[in-house]
Design a protein around this motif. Structure first.
Motif, PDB file in Angstrom:
ATOM      1  N   ARG A 120      -1.265   4.412 -23.247  1.00  0.00           N
ATOM      2  CA  ARG A 120      -0.736   3.679 -24.046  1.00  0.00           C
ATOM      3  C   ARG A 120       1.046   3.788 -24.141  1.00  0.00           C
ATOM      4  O   ARG A 120       1.375   4.898 -24.289  1.00  0.00           O
ATOM      5  N   GLN A 135       5.069   3.533 -24.828  1.00  0.00           N
ATOM      6  CA  GLN A 135       5.765   3.093 -26.018  1.00  0.00           C
ATOM      7  C   GLN A 135       6.873   2.180 -25.991  1.00  0.00           C
ATOM      8  O   GLN A 135       7.271   2.021 -24.935  1.00  0.00           O
ATOM      9  N   ALA A 164       3.201   2.022 -30.387  1.00  0.00           N
ATOM     10  CA  ALA A 164       2.271   2.304 -29.368  1.00  0.00           C
ATOM     11  C   ALA A 164       1.814   0.935 -28.804  1.00  0.00           C
ATOM     12  O   ALA A 164       1.380   0.321 -29.810  1.00  0.00           O
TER      13      ALA A 164
END
Length: 247
Positions: free
Chosen positions: A179, A181, A229
């Motif tokens: 994931r 940012q 996220a």
């Protein structure tokens, strides 16, 4: 002097009394030498007519059912993957080239992947690379027959994006995990989990409005601006084929 009958009888009784102990010691020695294999074989032969029992039969049937269900689930997943690959191949055209992923390393799993097409097929450095549903990354380098992709999840990857719902811009930064940012440029991005993230219309390096991912969690206390996220729509860990948007 000869041995009297009484003495011979005494010796015989003494030897016969110790015979069971000698047999026991010999049996224990045999067990130790064979590591119990003989007893195990004997037990298996004697108990074979009684196996499997009702409980064991249920365990075996349950195991067979679980195996069949697992195989069916894997076949369904593989069928869906092949359908996606077929649709991806049929979508080639309009400036897009389909290419197979031919290599990736465990250490660079979230950083890069190698494609089986390159400069001879029209692929150039900086081209956008897409998987099913969204952007994966950009072409980092090319050879005549291969191309290396820098994934959006790779450390050092920075892509300009925005949230179409709020029209707030930010940078999607790779951190080496599944994931990346999203670093917002505004202190009040008004972003919530579930918001779509796409390429910014102001981008000059990538085609505008390409879908990228969905916000999973927002950190409003991050400094100097909030972060989020992002779950990518095209999961890098499950990619076999990609499309390259040539310019």
């Amino acid at each position: 002097m000869g041995v009297s009958p009484w003495q011979a009888s005494f010796r015989w009784r003494r030897w016969r009394g110790g015979l069971p102990w000698l047999l026991l010691v010999a049996a224990l020695g045999l067990v130790r030498w064979s590591k119990g294999a003989g007893f195990a074989d004997a037990y298996a032969l004697l108990s074979r007519p009684f196996w499997p029992g009702s409980a064991q039969r249920e365990w075996i049937q349950s195991g067979i059912q679980l195996e069949q269900q697992s195989k069916l689930r894997l076949l369904e997943q593989d069928n869906q993957r092949l359908r996606g690959l077929l649709a991806l191949g049929q979508a080639s055209g309009s400036g897009r080239i389909s290419a197979a992923v031919i290599s990736r390393t465990p250490k660079g799993w979230w950083q890069q992947l190698e494609l089986g097409k390159g400069r001879l097929h029209g692929i150039a450095q900086g081209d956008a690379v897409m998987g099913p549903g969204g952007l994966l990354g950009r072409i980092q380098s090319v050879t005549p027959a291969t191309a290396r992709v820098q994934l959006l999840t790779a450390p050092g990857s920075r892509v300009g994006v925005w949230i179409p719902r709020t029209k707030r811009h930010g940078l999607l930064v790779g951190v080496g995990t599944s994931r990346p940012q999203l670093e917002f440029l505004d202190k009040n991005p008004y972003a919530v989990p579930g918001d779509l993230v796409s390429i910014s219309p102001a981008s000059t390096l990538l085609p505008a409005s390409l879908p990228v991912g969905v916000i999973q969690k927002v950190d409003d206390r991050a400094v100097p601006a909030p972060r989020a996220a992002v779950q990518l729509i095209a999961a890098p860990e499950a990619i076999d084929w990609v499309q390259v948007q040539i310019r």
